[in-house]
Each structure stands twice: as C-alpha cells, then as structure tokens.
Motif scaffolding. Structure first.
Motif, PDB file in Angstrom:
ATOM      1  N   PHE A 139      43.010  28.487  36.597  1.00 49.24           N
ATOM      2  CA  PHE A 139      43.243  29.874  36.987  1.00 49.24           C
ATOM      3  C   PHE A 139      43.148  30.840  35.795  1.00 49.24           C
ATOM      4  CE2 PHE A 139      45.878  33.567  37.990  1.00 49.24           C
ATOM      5  CZ  PHE A 139      45.299  33.972  39.186  1.00 49.24           C
ATOM      6  N   PRO A 140      43.857  30.607  34.680  1.00 46.20           N
ATOM      7  CA  PRO A 140      43.697  31.537  33.552  1.00 46.20           C
ATOM      8  C   PRO A 140      42.283  31.522  32.973  1.00 46.20           C
ATOM      9  CG  PRO A 140      45.062  29.662  32.931  1.00 46.20           C
ATOM     10  CD  PRO A 140      44.897  29.612  34.417  1.00 46.20           C
ATOM     11  N   MET A 141      41.610  30.371  33.050  1.00 46.76           N
ATOM     12  CA  MET A 141      40.220  30.322  32.590  1.00 46.76           C
ATOM     13  C   MET A 141      39.349  31.217  33.460  1.00 46.76           C
ATOM     14  SD  MET A 141      39.762  26.268  31.728  1.00 46.76           S
ATOM     15  CE  MET A 141      38.002  26.462  31.426  1.00 46.76           C
ATOM     16  N   MET A 142      39.603  31.218  34.770  1.00 48.56           N
ATOM     17  CA  MET A 142      38.864  32.074  35.680  1.00 48.56           C
ATOM     18  C   MET A 142      39.094  33.547  35.351  1.00 48.56           C
ATOM     19  SD  MET A 142      39.475  34.127  38.613  1.00 48.56           S
ATOM     20  CE  MET A 142      40.963  33.474  39.354  1.00 48.56           C
ATOM     21  N   VAL A 143      40.335  33.898  35.048  1.00 44.36           N
ATOM     22  CA  VAL A 143      40.663  35.288  34.701  1.00 44.36           C
ATOM     23  C   VAL A 143      39.913  35.715  33.435  1.00 44.36           C
ATOM     24  CG1 VAL A 143      42.513  36.829  33.941  1.00 44.36           C
ATOM     25  CG2 VAL A 143      42.917  35.221  35.822  1.00 44.36           C
ATOM     26  N   VAL A 144      39.879  34.841  32.451  1.00 45.79           N
ATOM     27  CA  VAL A 144      39.167  35.138  31.198  1.00 45.79           C
ATOM     28  C   VAL A 144      37.671  35.295  31.460  1.00 45.79           C
ATOM     29  CG1 VAL A 144      38.508  34.210  28.942  1.00 45.79           C
ATOM     30  CG2 VAL A 144      40.883  34.045  29.717  1.00 45.79           C
ATOM     31  N   LEU A 145      37.111  34.401  32.275  1.00 47.34           N
ATOM     32  CA  LEU A 145      35.677  34.441  32.563  1.00 47.34           C
ATOM     33  C   LEU A 145      35.281  35.711  33.317  1.00 47.34           C
ATOM     34  CD1 LEU A 145      35.125  30.720  33.604  1.00 47.34           C
ATOM     35  CD2 LEU A 145      34.056  31.862  31.653  1.00 47.34           C
ATOM     36  N   LEU A 146      36.135  36.177  34.207  1.00 46.53           N
ATOM     37  CA  LEU A 146      35.790  37.335  35.023  1.00 46.53           C
ATOM     38  C   LEU A 146      36.117  38.670  34.373  1.00 46.53           C
ATOM     39  CD1 LEU A 146      36.834  36.270  38.652  1.00 46.53           C
ATOM     40  CD2 LEU A 146      34.546  36.359  37.673  1.00 46.53           C
ATOM     41  N   PHE A 147      37.219  38.716  33.606  1.00 48.17           N
ATOM     42  CA  PHE A 147      37.717  40.017  33.158  1.00 48.17           C
ATOM     43  C   PHE A 147      37.731  40.221  31.641  1.00 48.17           C
ATOM     44  CE2 PHE A 147      39.874  39.100  37.232  1.00 48.17           C
ATOM     45  CZ  PHE A 147      39.345  40.141  37.976  1.00 48.17           C
ATOM     46  N   VAL A 148      37.592  39.166  30.873  1.00 46.25           N
ATOM     47  CA  VAL A 148      37.679  39.310  29.424  1.00 46.25           C
ATOM     48  C   VAL A 148      36.320  39.127  28.756  1.00 46.25           C
ATOM     49  CG1 VAL A 148      38.752  38.457  27.303  1.00 46.25           C
ATOM     50  CG2 VAL A 148      40.084  38.539  29.433  1.00 46.25           C
ATOM     51  N   LEU A 149      35.706  37.978  28.918  1.00 52.45           N
ATOM     52  CA  LEU A 149      34.458  37.677  28.217  1.00 52.45           C
ATOM     53  C   LEU A 149      33.321  38.651  28.539  1.00 52.45           C
ATOM     54  CD1 LEU A 149      34.368  33.752  28.278  1.00 52.45           C
ATOM     55  CD2 LEU A 149      35.084  35.286  26.435  1.00 52.45           C
ATOM     56  N   PRO A 150      33.141  39.083  29.808  1.00 51.54           N
ATOM     57  CA  PRO A 150      32.051  40.036  30.077  1.00 51.54           C
ATOM     58  C   PRO A 150      32.198  41.355  29.346  1.00 51.54           C
ATOM     59  CG  PRO A 150      32.776  38.996  32.109  1.00 51.54           C
ATOM     60  CD  PRO A 150      33.783  38.626  31.049  1.00 51.54           C
ATOM     61  N   ARG A 151      33.430  41.742  29.014  1.00 49.17           N
ATOM     62  CA  ARG A 151      33.661  43.004  28.313  1.00 49.17           C
ATOM     63  C   ARG A 151      33.302  42.920  26.834  1.00 49.17           C
ATOM     64  NH1 ARG A 151      36.791  46.618  31.227  1.00 49.17           N
ATOM     65  NH2 ARG A 151      37.622  45.803  33.186  1.00 49.17           N
ATOM     66  N   LEU A 152      33.148  41.711  26.336  1.00 46.38           N
ATOM     67  CA  LEU A 152      32.855  41.515  24.924  1.00 46.38           C
ATOM     68  C   LEU A 152      31.356  41.458  24.632  1.00 46.38           C
ATOM     69  CD1 LEU A 152      35.560  38.793  24.107  1.00 46.38           C
ATOM     70  CD2 LEU A 152      35.731  41.285  23.892  1.00 46.38           C
ATOM     71  N   GLN A 153      30.534  41.509  25.686  1.00 46.12           N
ATOM     72  CA  GLN A 153      29.098  41.428  25.522  1.00 46.12           C
ATOM     73  C   GLN A 153      28.432  42.584  26.255  1.00 46.12           C
ATOM     74  OE1 GLN A 153      27.437  37.473  26.117  1.00 46.12           O
ATOM     75  NE2 GLN A 153      29.481  36.604  26.224  1.00 46.12           N
ATOM     76  N   SER A 154      27.212  42.917  25.830  1.00 41.24           N
ATOM     77  CA  SER A 154      26.485  43.970  26.528  1.00 41.24           C
ATOM     78  C   SER A 154      26.144  43.494  27.934  1.00 41.24           C
ATOM     79  CB  SER A 154      25.198  44.314  25.771  1.00 41.24           C
ATOM     80  OG  SER A 154      24.380  43.175  25.644  1.00 41.24           O
ATOM     81  N   SER A 155      26.316  44.380  28.896  1.00 40.95           N
ATOM     82  CA  SER A 155      26.160  43.991  30.287  1.00 40.95           C
ATOM     83  C   SER A 155      25.645  45.158  31.115  1.00 40.95           C
ATOM     84  CB  SER A 155      27.498  43.500  30.853  1.00 40.95           C
ATOM     85  OG  SER A 155      27.417  43.257  32.231  1.00 40.95           O
ATOM     86  N   LEU A 156      24.856  44.829  32.145  1.00 38.65           N
ATOM     87  CA  LEU A 156      24.400  45.840  33.088  1.00 38.65           C
ATOM     88  C   LEU A 156      25.461  46.143  34.131  1.00 38.65           C
ATOM     89  CD1 LEU A 156      20.804  44.441  33.756  1.00 38.65           C
ATOM     90  CD2 LEU A 156      21.363  46.516  32.476  1.00 38.65           C
ATOM     91  N   HIS A 157      26.404  45.251  34.269  1.00 31.63           N
ATOM     92  CA  HIS A 157      27.406  45.370  35.318  1.00 31.63           C
ATOM     93  C   HIS A 157      28.390  46.493  35.001  1.00 31.63           C
ATOM     94  CE1 HIS A 157      30.639  44.265  38.095  1.00 31.63           C
ATOM     95  NE2 HIS A 157      29.767  43.504  38.721  1.00 31.63           N
ATOM     96  N   PRO A 158      28.719  47.347  35.986  1.00 29.11           N
ATOM     97  CA  PRO A 158      29.687  48.428  35.745  1.00 29.11           C
ATOM     98  C   PRO A 158      31.024  47.897  35.246  1.00 29.11           C
ATOM     99  CG  PRO A 158      28.577  48.739  37.846  1.00 29.11           C
ATOM    100  CD  PRO A 158      28.175  47.379  37.352  1.00 29.11           C
ATOM    101  N   GLY A 159      31.563  48.572  34.234  1.00 26.97           N
ATOM    102  CA  GLY A 159      32.881  48.212  33.715  1.00 26.97           C
ATOM    103  C   GLY A 159      32.886  47.108  32.692  1.00 26.97           C
ATOM    104  N   ASN A 160      31.703  46.677  32.235  1.00 28.06           N
ATOM    105  CA  ASN A 160      31.641  45.577  31.275  1.00 28.06           C
ATOM    106  C   ASN A 160      30.670  45.897  30.146  1.00 28.06           C
ATOM    107  OD1 ASN A 160      33.169  43.151  32.626  1.00 28.06           O
ATOM    108  ND2 ASN A 160      31.980  44.120  34.239  1.00 28.06           N
TER     109      ASN A 160
END
Length: 218
Positions: free
Chosen positions: A149-170
């Motif tokens: 569960f915490p790994m899922m939270v990190v994968l969805l809400f933390v790691l995408p914010r640390l990289q350039s992304s096309l997705h809104p909010g990341n």
C-alpha cells in the motif's frame, strides 16, 4: 430500504454524473477540448481504487492480530474489486492520452508508475494462489499488502512529481485548477468521485458475501 440508502445514493450519483458528464457544458481548452469530460470517469476510478485498497490494508493489519478468516477474506475481496477499478483507470487514461498526447501509451512516468502499482496487487493475488496452507497464506499476504500500500502511494503520488511528465499535476505540469475545473465541472466531478467510491464499496460487499457463503458450503 433505510439500510440501503447509500446504495441508492451511489446509483443516483453515477447515473447523474454519467448523463451530466456527457451533456453539460465544459470549458473549451486547447488540446483537451471535449476530452476533458473524461475527467468525470478517469479520476473517480483511481479514487475508488485507493479507497478499496485502503480497506484491504486495514483488514490485513486487523487479520494479523485477529487471525480471522473473515478479515482475510475482506482484505482479498476489496483488492479484487480495487484492481478492476485500477484497470478501468488505466484504460480510460489510455483513451484520453490517445486524443490529447497522440498515442494510447507514451511511457509517461505517471502511466508507467500507475501500471506498476496495479501489478503490485496482481502479484498479491499470485502470491495468495501460490500458498496452499490457509493460515500461512493469510499471514504472508497480509504482510505483503501492508508493504504494497505505501509503495502504491509513492508510485502514484510521489515519484511522478519528481520527473518531467505530460500528465496534469506531475513533473512541474500544472494540474486542473479553478480555471480548468469551473463550477459546472465541479458540480459533476465531485459527485462522480463519491458515486463511484460507493459503487466500488457496494461491489466489494457483494463479493464478500458471495465468498462467505461459498466458504461455509465447503
């Protein structure tokens, strides 16, 4: 009827948001255009998934102390339904990406990490099926779920914010704000999230009851 009010509420909200989501007006934004309506379906799938996975980890923690078959069954059934909503989130996101980014899967960090988070829970089901002894299966899968569960939270809400992304909010890309999500959309989006969460929970309770009956007949 008084006990089923929340089921009626969930059904009404989903019907309302489906009809309103397709018919009511939306902001006309570059690139997004009418595809912004997918916000009413794509995002609620993820919210429902996260709520169901939260329920599963609660019962996994509880089952370690209670050693109850019921708690273990609640944990696995909430994951079964949560995975369905997660897959729907991936599919609706891929369709949206096709019309806005040009392809169904562009290996955007948000897409990749979302897929990995779903695979974590598929691995949970594989793990359960690989263990025959009931108590051992319940204990090991509960421990796995508590860490997943915490790994899922990190994968969805933390790691995408640390990289350039096309997705809104990341990745520095702004999310939907007051300009994008106007009052018309809020009147559909928030009920959609609540409605799909209720429907997801309803499906989970049905699956739990069915499995409970099946286990008593064994």
């Amino acid at each position: 009827m008084s006990k089923n009010w929340w089921k009626i509420l969930g059904a009404v909200l989903v019907i309302y948001t489906t009809v309103a989501g397709l018919l009511l007006g939306v902001p006309h934004l570059n690139i997004l255009n009418e595809t912004i309506r997918n916000l009413y379906f794509h995002v609620p799938m993820w919210f429902a998934m996260i709520v169901l996975f939260s329920i599963s980890v609660f019962y996994s923690i509880k089952s370690l102390s209670s050693k109850s078959e019921i708690d273990d069954l609640r944990a696995v059934e909430s994951i079964n339904v949560g995975i369905v909503f997660g897959v729907l989130g991936l599919v609706t996101g891929a369709v949206w990406a096709k019309f806005t980014w040009g392809q169904y899967w562009s290996f955007d960090p948000k897409q990749n990490f979302a897929a990995i988070s779903i695979l974590l829970y598929f691995a949970y089901l594989v793990l359960r099926n690989a263990i025959d002894e009931e108590q051992k299966r319940a204990k090991i899968s509960a421990i796995y779920n508590i860490f997943a569960f915490p790994m899922m939270v990190v994968l969805l809400f933390v790691l995408p914010r640390l990289q350039s992304s096309l997705h809104p909010g990341n990745g520095g890309n702004p999310g939907f704000n007051s300009y994008d999500l106007d009052s018309r959309m809020r009147a559909v989006f928030y009920p959609a999230c609540l409605g799909w969460i209720i429907i997801g929970y309803w499906i989970y309770t049905i699956r739990f009851r069915i499995r409970s009956i099946e286990n008593k007949q064994l």
